[in-house]
Design a protein around this motif. Structure first.
Motif, mmCIF file in Angstrom:
data_model
loop_
_atom_site.group_PDB
_atom_site.id
_atom_site.type_symbol
_atom_site.label_atom_id
_atom_site.label_comp_id
_atom_site.label_asym_id
_atom_site.label_seq_id
_atom_site.Cartn_x
_atom_site.Cartn_y
_atom_site.Cartn_z
ATOM 1 N N UNK A 168 0.824 -1.200 0.000
ATOM 2 C CA UNK A 168 0.000 0.000 0.000
ATOM 3 C C UNK A 168 0.865 1.258 0.000
ATOM 4 N N UNK A 169 0.204 2.413 -0.030
ATOM 5 C CA UNK A 169 0.924 3.684 -0.132
ATOM 6 C C UNK A 169 1.801 3.971 1.077
ATOM 7 N N UNK A 170 1.491 3.321 2.207
ATOM 8 C CA UNK A 170 2.286 3.524 3.424
ATOM 9 C C UNK A 170 3.456 2.552 3.513
ATOM 10 N N UNK A 171 3.585 1.700 2.518
ATOM 11 C CA UNK A 171 4.684 0.751 2.507
ATOM 12 C C UNK A 171 4.396 -0.558 3.207
ATOM 13 N N UNK A 172 3.135 -0.762 3.617
ATOM 14 C CA UNK A 172 2.766 -2.007 4.282
ATOM 15 C C UNK A 172 2.330 -3.057 3.247
ATOM 16 N N UNK A 173 2.691 -4.298 3.537
ATOM 17 C CA UNK A 173 2.356 -5.388 2.635
ATOM 18 C C UNK A 173 1.121 -6.135 3.114
ATOM 19 N N UNK A 174 0.281 -6.530 2.164
ATOM 20 C CA UNK A 174 -0.950 -7.244 2.491
ATOM 21 C C UNK A 174 -1.062 -8.488 1.602
ATOM 22 N N UNK A 175 -1.439 -9.587 2.201
ATOM 23 C CA UNK A 175 -1.566 -10.835 1.454
ATOM 24 C C UNK A 175 -2.737 -10.764 0.466
ATOM 25 N N UNK A 176 -2.505 -11.314 -0.697
ATOM 26 C CA UNK A 176 -3.558 -11.449 -1.704
ATOM 27 C C UNK A 176 -4.006 -12.901 -1.725
ATOM 28 N N UNK A 177 -5.315 -13.096 -1.694
ATOM 29 C CA UNK A 177 -5.886 -14.435 -1.664
ATOM 30 C C UNK A 177 -6.630 -14.719 -2.965
ATOM 31 N N UNK A 178 -6.932 -15.969 -3.172
ATOM 32 C CA UNK A 178 -7.832 -16.384 -4.250
ATOM 33 C C UNK A 178 -9.107 -16.942 -3.626
ATOM 34 N N UNK A 179 -10.216 -16.803 -4.350
ATOM 35 C CA UNK A 179 -11.480 -17.386 -3.913
ATOM 36 C C UNK A 179 -11.514 -18.810 -4.479
ATOM 37 N N UNK A 180 -11.269 -19.761 -3.615
ATOM 38 C CA UNK A 180 -10.993 -21.143 -4.027
ATOM 39 C C UNK A 180 -12.128 -21.784 -4.801
ATOM 40 N N UNK A 181 -13.357 -21.489 -4.458
ATOM 41 C CA UNK A 181 -14.479 -22.208 -5.070
ATOM 42 C C UNK A 181 -15.182 -21.439 -6.189
ATOM 43 N N UNK A 182 -14.562 -20.393 -6.718
ATOM 44 C CA UNK A 182 -15.069 -19.766 -7.935
ATOM 45 C C UNK A 182 -14.336 -20.411 -9.097
ATOM 46 N N UNK A 183 -15.038 -21.173 -9.913
ATOM 47 C CA UNK A 183 -14.411 -22.020 -10.925
ATOM 48 C C UNK A 183 -14.465 -21.446 -12.336
ATOM 49 N N UNK A 184 -15.027 -20.275 -12.510
ATOM 50 C CA UNK A 184 -15.249 -19.759 -13.854
ATOM 51 C C UNK A 184 -14.149 -18.827 -14.359
ATOM 52 N N UNK A 185 -13.187 -18.502 -13.512
ATOM 53 C CA UNK A 185 -12.131 -17.596 -13.943
ATOM 54 C C UNK A 185 -11.186 -17.257 -12.813
ATOM 55 N N UNK A 186 -10.366 -16.246 -13.033
ATOM 56 C CA UNK A 186 -9.400 -15.823 -12.029
ATOM 57 C C UNK A 186 -10.084 -15.014 -10.928
ATOM 58 N N UNK A 187 -9.467 -15.002 -9.755
ATOM 59 C CA UNK A 187 -10.018 -14.269 -8.609
ATOM 60 C C UNK A 187 -8.898 -13.612 -7.821
ATOM 61 N N UNK A 188 -9.239 -12.567 -7.116
ATOM 62 C CA UNK A 188 -8.364 -11.994 -6.098
ATOM 63 C C UNK A 188 -9.230 -11.602 -4.901
#
Length: 268
Positions: A168-188
């Motif tokens: 983020x703009x303050x320099x903090x890192x945040x984990x990005x996840x996937x939505x495991x049970x959405x099967x029709x395409x990519x997720x964040x």
């Protein structure tokens, strides 16, 4: 249900509305130079169309702003909404039965999305607010694909770490996840962080980016969300704190009173 018939507007309408969230906190104090707010339970008869709460003659723009405000209100009233997510539909997307899903077809995408959401509302207690958005780029036929942005409660979602992080703009890192049970395409998916109000406005910006409501709607939401309550009263508009702005189309002016004055104006 209406409380009575033939009460005068002067006796019913107020010029100030206080928004109160389920946790008791005050969300907004909006005052007007004329009495325009009608408490719940009353209906107007032979309403004067010359005075209203809207400030824009463009009905589409007014609807857009109402939608953005409604999204903001719903999310603020439901702190359980703590994960921001995006769902996409791949060009090769197929259903469980092997049927292709046209990601440029709103009806087809909406049908699969609503099935997916409704199942999780019923089985897992999902709460959500979601917004459709068109991809900027077009496909070979010149059509725009759809994807979906939303917020929900993490407890009802199957999230898995993607191995990526966002800085983020303050320099903090945040984990990005996937939505495991959405099967029709990519997720964040990512947990909300920092100033919640800023995160909420970020979600509402997707409505602002659209030239028109997608499929006739600006947003969708689950019907298990909590709603704020409203208190209506009259205040001295000129003496009330806050900066006023004119609304020529409604022949009035509005003012947002700082929430710290809630108790004081309620006692006046």
């Amino acid at each position: 249900m209406a409380k009575s018939l033939f009460e005068s507007a002067h006796e019913i309408k107020k010029n100030c509305r206080i928004t109160i969230y389920p946790d008791g906190s005050v969300g907004e104090i909006l005052a007007c130079s004329v009495d325009i707010f009608v408490p719940d339970g009353w209906e107007a008869v032979n309403q004067d169309k010359s005075i209203g709460a809207g400030c824009c003659s463009d009905n589409n723009e007014r609807a857009r702003r109402r939608a953005q405000k409604r999204i903001e209100t719903l999310i603020k009233a439901n702190p359980v909404l703590d994960v921001f997510w995006t769902l996409t539909i791949s060009p090769e997307a197929v259903t469980e039965k092997g049927m292709a899903v046209d990601r440029t077809d709103y009806d087809a995408v909406c049908r699969k999305l609503q099935q997916w959401l409704a199942d999780r509302v019923r089985r897992r207690g999902l709460f959500y607010v979601a917004v459709f958005e068109y991809h900027k780029k077009t496909d070979e036929q010149g059509k725009h694909a759809l994807h979906i942005h939303g917020v929900a409660n993490h407890s009802a979602m199957k999230l898995e770490e993607s191995g990526r992080k966002y800085k983020d703009k303050s320099g903090h890192w945040h984990k990005i996840y996937n939505v495991k049970d959405w099967k029709l395409g990519f997720t964040t998916a990512m947990y909300m962080y920092g100033n919640r109000d800023q995160a909420i406005k970020y979600i509402g910006k997707y409505v602002g980016k659209s030239e028109r409501p997608v499929g006739g709607r600006w947003y969708m939401h689950s019907h298990n969300l909590s709603e704020p309550t409203y208190k209506y009263l009259n205040v001295n508009f000129l003496n009330a704190p806050g900066e006023a702005w004119p609304c020529p189309e409604a022949r009035c002016a509005f003012k947002k009173i700082p929430v710290e004055y809630a108790d004081k104006i309620a006692q006046e």
